[in-house]
Write a protein that holds these residues in place. Structure first.
Motif, PDB file in Angstrom:
ATOM      1  N   MET A   8       0.058   4.538  -1.440  1.00 47.43           N
ATOM      2  CA  MET A   8      -1.043   3.717  -1.850  1.00 47.43           C
ATOM      3  C   MET A   8      -1.360   2.787  -0.692  1.00 47.43           C
ATOM      4  O   MET A   8      -0.467   2.210  -0.069  1.00 47.43           O
ATOM      5  CB  MET A   8      -0.674   2.929  -3.098  1.00 47.43           C
ATOM      6  N   LYS A   9      -2.640   2.645  -0.407  1.00 48.90           N
ATOM      7  CA  LYS A   9      -3.112   1.755   0.646  1.00 48.90           C
ATOM      8  C   LYS A   9      -4.012   0.706  -0.002  1.00 48.90           C
ATOM      9  O   LYS A   9      -4.866   1.037  -0.811  1.00 48.90           O
ATOM     10  CB  LYS A   9      -3.885   2.552   1.694  1.00 48.90           C
ATOM     11  N   ILE A  10      -3.811  -0.576   0.352  1.00 51.94           N
ATOM     12  CA  ILE A  10      -4.543  -1.666  -0.286  1.00 51.94           C
ATOM     13  C   ILE A  10      -5.192  -2.542   0.776  1.00 51.94           C
ATOM     14  O   ILE A  10      -4.563  -2.874   1.785  1.00 51.94           O
ATOM     15  CB  ILE A  10      -3.611  -2.537  -1.149  1.00 51.94           C
ATOM     16  N   SER A  11      -6.462  -2.932   0.533  1.00 52.57           N
ATOM     17  CA  SER A  11      -7.152  -3.885   1.401  1.00 52.57           C
ATOM     18  C   SER A  11      -8.133  -4.687   0.558  1.00 52.57           C
ATOM     19  O   SER A  11      -8.456  -4.325  -0.565  1.00 52.57           O
ATOM     20  CB  SER A  11      -7.880  -3.163   2.536  1.00 52.57           C
ATOM     21  N   TYR A  12      -8.594  -5.813   1.106  1.00 51.25           N
ATOM     22  CA  TYR A  12      -9.633  -6.607   0.449  1.00 51.25           C
ATOM     23  C   TYR A  12     -10.558  -7.190   1.500  1.00 51.25           C
ATOM     24  O   TYR A  12     -10.218  -7.245   2.686  1.00 51.25           O
ATOM     25  CB  TYR A  12      -9.041  -7.713  -0.431  1.00 51.25           C
ATOM     26  N   SER A  13     -11.744  -7.607   1.074  1.00 48.18           N
ATOM     27  CA  SER A  13     -12.732  -8.194   1.972  1.00 48.18           C
ATOM     28  C   SER A  13     -12.991  -9.642   1.583  1.00 48.18           C
ATOM     29  O   SER A  13     -13.174  -9.953   0.407  1.00 48.18           O
ATOM     30  CB  SER A  13     -14.049  -7.416   1.920  1.00 48.18           C
ATOM     31  N   ALA A  14     -12.996 -10.512   2.589  1.00 48.58           N
ATOM     32  CA  ALA A  14     -13.298 -11.924   2.360  1.00 48.58           C
ATOM     33  C   ALA A  14     -13.764 -12.534   3.677  1.00 48.58           C
ATOM     34  O   ALA A  14     -13.223 -12.205   4.739  1.00 48.58           O
ATOM     35  CB  ALA A  14     -12.083 -12.675   1.830  1.00 48.58           C
ATOM     36  N   GLY A  15     -14.753 -13.396   3.612  1.00 48.72           N
ATOM     37  CA  GLY A  15     -15.242 -14.066   4.805  1.00 48.72           C
ATOM     38  C   GLY A  15     -15.795 -13.120   5.856  1.00 48.72           C
ATOM     39  O   GLY A  15     -15.718 -13.407   7.039  1.00 48.72           O
ATOM     40  N   THR A  75     -14.600 -10.236   6.680  1.00 47.45           N
ATOM     41  CA  THR A  75     -13.530  -9.490   7.330  1.00 47.45           C
ATOM     42  C   THR A  75     -12.753  -8.680   6.299  1.00 47.45           C
ATOM     43  O   THR A  75     -12.514  -9.148   5.198  1.00 47.45           O
ATOM     44  CB  THR A  75     -12.542 -10.462   8.031  1.00 47.45           C
ATOM     45  N   THR A  76     -12.361  -7.464   6.681  1.00 45.94           N
ATOM     46  CA  THR A  76     -11.496  -6.654   5.832  1.00 45.94           C
ATOM     47  C   THR A  76     -10.048  -6.943   6.203  1.00 45.94           C
ATOM     48  O   THR A  76      -9.686  -6.942   7.383  1.00 45.94           O
ATOM     49  CB  THR A  76     -11.799  -5.157   6.005  1.00 45.94           C
ATOM     50  N   HIS A  77      -9.224  -7.217   5.200  1.00 42.99           N
ATOM     51  CA  HIS A  77      -7.815  -7.545   5.402  1.00 42.99           C
ATOM     52  C   HIS A  77      -6.956  -6.411   4.862  1.00 42.99           C
ATOM     53  O   HIS A  77      -6.958  -6.163   3.658  1.00 42.99           O
ATOM     54  CB  HIS A  77      -7.474  -8.849   4.678  1.00 42.99           C
ATOM     55  N   ILE A 104      -4.788 -12.929  -3.055  1.00 45.00           N
ATOM     56  CA  ILE A 104      -6.148 -12.544  -2.671  1.00 45.00           C
ATOM     57  C   ILE A 104      -7.123 -13.596  -3.195  1.00 45.00           C
ATOM     58  O   ILE A 104      -7.005 -14.033  -4.334  1.00 45.00           O
ATOM     59  CB  ILE A 104      -6.487 -11.153  -3.255  1.00 45.00           C
ATOM     60  N   PRO A 105      -8.097 -14.019  -2.379  1.00 43.40           N
ATOM     61  CA  PRO A 105      -9.060 -15.025  -2.818  1.00 43.40           C
ATOM     62  C   PRO A 105      -9.830 -14.577  -4.066  1.00 43.40           C
ATOM     63  O   PRO A 105     -10.166 -13.393  -4.213  1.00 43.40           O
ATOM     64  CB  PRO A 105     -10.013 -15.175  -1.634  1.00 43.40           C
ATOM     65  N   GLU A 106     -10.104 -15.509  -4.951  1.00 40.28           N
ATOM     66  CA  GLU A 106     -10.867 -15.245  -6.183  1.00 40.28           C
ATOM     67  C   GLU A 106     -12.202 -14.587  -5.842  1.00 40.28           C
ATOM     68  O   GLU A 106     -12.934 -15.053  -4.969  1.00 40.28           O
ATOM     69  CB  GLU A 106     -11.107 -16.564  -6.917  1.00 40.28           C
ATOM     70  N   GLY A 107     -12.510 -13.494  -6.515  1.00 35.97           N
ATOM     71  CA  GLY A 107     -13.792 -12.807  -6.352  1.00 35.97           C
ATOM     72  C   GLY A 107     -13.864 -11.850  -5.179  1.00 35.97           C
ATOM     73  O   GLY A 107     -14.881 -11.198  -4.978  1.00 35.97           O
ATOM     74  N   ALA A 108     -12.812 -11.741  -4.379  1.00 36.85           N
ATOM     75  CA  ALA A 108     -12.824 -10.830  -3.232  1.00 36.85           C
ATOM     76  C   ALA A 108     -12.741  -9.383  -3.708  1.00 36.85           C
ATOM     77  O   ALA A 108     -11.921  -9.061  -4.559  1.00 36.85           O
ATOM     78  CB  ALA A 108     -11.658 -11.132  -2.299  1.00 36.85           C
ATOM     79  N   PRO A 109     -13.588  -8.497  -3.180  1.00 39.65           N
ATOM     80  CA  PRO A 109     -13.497  -7.083  -3.542  1.00 39.65           C
ATOM     81  C   PRO A 109     -12.202  -6.469  -3.002  1.00 39.65           C
ATOM     82  O   PRO A 109     -11.827  -6.705  -1.854  1.00 39.65           O
ATOM     83  CB  PRO A 109     -14.706  -6.437  -2.861  1.00 39.65           C
ATOM     84  N   ILE A 161      -5.765  11.278  -3.602  1.00 34.90           N
ATOM     85  CA  ILE A 161      -5.873  11.573  -5.033  1.00 34.90           C
ATOM     86  C   ILE A 161      -7.085  10.869  -5.625  1.00 34.90           C
ATOM     87  O   ILE A 161      -7.885  11.468  -6.325  1.00 34.90           O
ATOM     88  CB  ILE A 161      -4.597  11.138  -5.786  1.00 34.90           C
ATOM     89  N   GLY A 162      -7.235   9.580  -5.374  1.00 26.80           N
ATOM     90  CA  GLY A 162      -8.344   8.808  -5.925  1.00 26.80           C
ATOM     91  C   GLY A 162      -8.150   7.339  -5.623  1.00 26.80           C
ATOM     92  O   GLY A 162      -7.208   6.945  -4.947  1.00 26.80           O
ATOM     93  N   GLY A 163      -9.053   6.521  -6.137  1.00 31.49           N
ATOM     94  CA  GLY A 163      -8.918   5.098  -5.877  1.00 31.49           C
ATOM     95  C   GLY A 163      -9.976   4.281  -6.581  1.00 31.49           C
ATOM     96  O   GLY A 163     -10.786   4.802  -7.342  1.00 31.49           O
ATOM     97  N   ALA A 164      -9.952   3.009  -6.301  1.00 30.80           N
ATOM     98  CA  ALA A 164     -10.945   2.079  -6.835  1.00 30.80           C
ATOM     99  C   ALA A 164     -11.462   1.264  -5.657  1.00 30.80           C
ATOM    100  O   ALA A 164     -10.699   0.841  -4.793  1.00 30.80           O
ATOM    101  CB  ALA A 164     -10.312   1.174  -7.885  1.00 30.80           C
ATOM    102  N   ARG A 165     -12.753   1.056  -5.613  1.00 30.81           N
ATOM    103  CA  ARG A 165     -13.388   0.362  -4.496  1.00 30.81           C
ATOM    104  C   ARG A 165     -14.131  -0.873  -4.963  1.00 30.81           C
ATOM    105  O   ARG A 165     -14.909  -0.814  -5.912  1.00 30.81           O
ATOM    106  CB  ARG A 165     -14.403   1.286  -3.817  1.00 30.81           C
ATOM    107  N   GLY A 166     -13.882  -1.975  -4.309  1.00 26.46           N
ATOM    108  CA  GLY A 166     -14.675  -3.183  -4.477  1.00 26.46           C
ATOM    109  C   GLY A 166     -14.615  -3.838  -5.824  1.00 26.46           C
ATOM    110  O   GLY A 166     -13.686  -4.534  -6.144  1.00 26.46           O
ATOM    111  N   THR A 167     -15.601  -3.579  -6.651  1.00 25.92           N
ATOM    112  CA  THR A 167     -15.767  -4.331  -7.896  1.00 25.92           C
ATOM    113  C   THR A 167     -15.327  -3.545  -9.124  1.00 25.92           C
ATOM    114  O   THR A 167     -15.890  -3.726 -10.200  1.00 25.92           O
ATOM    115  CB  THR A 167     -17.233  -4.770  -8.050  1.00 25.92           C
TER     116      THR A 167
END
Length: 66
Positions: free
Chosen positions: A1-8, A10-12, A35-40, A55-61
């Motif tokens: 599993m690979k995890i990232s989020y976007s804020a400001g 920038t992708t982290h 993770i900051p509140e509301g960050a995708p 296999i699959g995943g979830a993106r953003g919202t």
């Protein structure tokens, strides 16, 4: 599993995680990424540790993709 989020603007990248692989009925790892509140958040699930068999995943919202 690979995890990232976007804020400001920038992708982290939060890293790649694999199940511990014990003889237990259920293996799990609990993480607190702060993770900051509301960050995708993007989560990608793979069938191998090399991230070669998607296999699959979830993106953003919260939309699921396969």
């Amino acid at each position: 599993m690979k995890i990232s989020y976007s804020a400001g603007g920038t992708t982290h990248n939060l890293g790649t995680y694999v199940a511990p692989g014990t003889d237990a009925v259920l293996d799990k790892v609990v993480k607190d990424f702060d993770i900051p509140e509301g960050a995708p958040v993007d989560i990608s699930v793979y069938d191998d540790q090399a991230l070669g068999d998607y296999i699959g995943g979830a993106r953003g919202t919260g939309s699921a993709v396969a």
